[in-house]
Design an enzyme around this catalytic site. Structure first.
Site, mmCIF file in Angstrom:
data_model
loop_
_atom_site.group_PDB
_atom_site.id
_atom_site.type_symbol
_atom_site.label_atom_id
_atom_site.label_comp_id
_atom_site.label_asym_id
_atom_site.label_seq_id
_atom_site.Cartn_x
_atom_site.Cartn_y
_atom_site.Cartn_z
ATOM 1 N N HIS A 93 6.068 -5.199 2.525
ATOM 2 C CA HIS A 93 5.452 -4.342 1.505
ATOM 3 C C HIS A 93 5.663 -2.869 1.885
ATOM 4 O O HIS A 93 5.696 -2.541 3.080
ATOM 5 C CB HIS A 93 3.959 -4.648 1.404
ATOM 6 N N GLU A 153 9.474 -3.320 -6.052
ATOM 7 C CA GLU A 153 8.337 -2.430 -6.243
ATOM 8 C C GLU A 153 8.745 -0.987 -5.976
ATOM 9 O O GLU A 153 8.733 -0.548 -4.814
ATOM 10 C CB GLU A 153 7.200 -2.806 -5.283
ATOM 11 N N GLY A 159 0.297 1.928 -7.687
ATOM 12 C CA GLY A 159 -1.021 2.562 -7.747
ATOM 13 C C GLY A 159 -1.056 3.908 -8.448
ATOM 14 O O GLY A 159 -2.017 4.654 -8.314
ATOM 15 N N GLY A 221 -3.808 -3.350 -7.857
ATOM 16 C CA GLY A 221 -5.101 -2.943 -8.420
ATOM 17 C C GLY A 221 -5.640 -3.890 -9.476
ATOM 18 O O GLY A 221 -6.822 -4.276 -9.440
HETATM 19 P P1 13P Z 1 -0.462 -1.685 -8.043
HETATM 20 O O1 13P Z 1 -0.360 -2.832 -9.046
HETATM 21 O O2 13P Z 1 -1.863 -1.334 -7.700
HETATM 22 O O3 13P Z 1 0.397 -0.545 -8.444
HETATM 23 O O4 13P Z 1 0.146 -2.280 -6.672
HETATM 24 C C1 13P Z 1 1.367 -2.885 -6.683
HETATM 25 C C2 13P Z 1 1.614 -3.454 -5.351
HETATM 26 O O5 13P Z 1 1.944 -2.763 -4.408
HETATM 27 C C3 13P Z 1 1.435 -4.897 -5.206
HETATM 28 O O6 13P Z 1 1.888 -5.318 -3.967
#
Ligand code: 13P
Length: 237
Positions: A93, A153, A159, A221
């Site tokens: 991550h 991602e 976030g 989130g």
């Molecule tokens: P958010 O959905 O809060 O943007 O986070 C994404 C994330 O990093 C999931 O691993």
């Protein structure tokens, strides 16, 4: 289309809060046709086993040690989480890469350790993708790939409330598939599971999940609210 819906709690919720969440989600997920996975903190995994076993919801950890066992104070091994019933583990991550300085080399080792212990890997990649060469035979690698989910991602989307456009997502998914095709085989490139993460929530999930190049989503989130997560997880796409 059946999709993969993943919730990454990050460092949120207490075990007691998670217990209520898990009981609620197990009930709400009844009859859902998507594959649903939650990844709470390590301290909640035994509760996940207790309250999610026998339900539609699988669970995993957010990280593991690259080492099998030994003098690594504070670390948690693949074997430990497997023993608790985890089927998945998130590896690489951007929080781990950025805040804890995990290198591609460490991540590669973690993937191998996870796979060797029978865990499915959710491999998170950001804007730069570097797939390490495996010295295993082709068939073995193909099998490994089957157990890997790649989460694309974009770090700027995590976030922040900003998401990549479907056009951008499809383009990146194509690049990832091509890379895997080149490194492994056409079949592996086609079959690898790829999900998108970065501010997926109530406002935009439909548009993103129905992107045909994607196999699902990884939510941060938005997964913390059990009603939101269950609603997104239950829908037919
Ligand atoms: P958010 O959905 O809060 O943007 O986070 C994404 C994330 O990093 C999931 O691993």
């Amino acid at each position: 289309m059946k999709k993969l819906i993943i919730g990454n709690f990050k460092m949120n919720t207490t075990p007691s809060e998670f217990k209520t969440y898990a009981m609620t989600l197990a009930t709400k997920a009844r009859g859902a046709r998507n594959n649903i996975v939650v990844c709470p903190p390590f301290t909640h995994l035994s509760l996940a086993k207790e309250f999610l076993s026998g339900s539609k919801v699988a669970f995993g950890a957010q990280n593991i040690s690259a080492e099998e066992s030994g003098s690594f104070t504070g670390e948690i091994s693949a074997k430990m989480i497997k023993d608790l019933g985890a089927t998945y583990v998130i590896v690489g991550h951007s929080d781990r890469r950025g805040l804890f300085k995990e290198s591609d080399k460490t991540i590669n080792k973690k993937i191998k350790t996870a796979l060797a212990n029978g865990l499915k890997v959710i491999l998170c990649v950001g804007e730069s993708l570097q797939i390490r060469e495996s010295k295993q035979t082709q068939n073995f690698v193909r099998k490994q790939i089957e157990s890997v989910v790649i989460a694309y991602e974009p770090i700027w989307a995590i976030g922040t409330g900003k998401t990549a456009t479907n056009k951008d997502i499809s383009k990146m998914v194509e690049i990832i598939r091509k890379e895997i095709e080149g490194q492994f085989s056409a079949k592996a490139g086609k079959n690898i599971t790829i999900v998108y993460g970065g501010s997926v929530g109530l406002k935009n999930y439909k548009k993103i999940i129905t992107n045909e190049s994607l196999d699902g989503v990884l939510m941060g989130g938005a997964c913390l609210d059990v009603d939101t997560f269950a609603l997104i997880a239950r829908e037919n796409y």
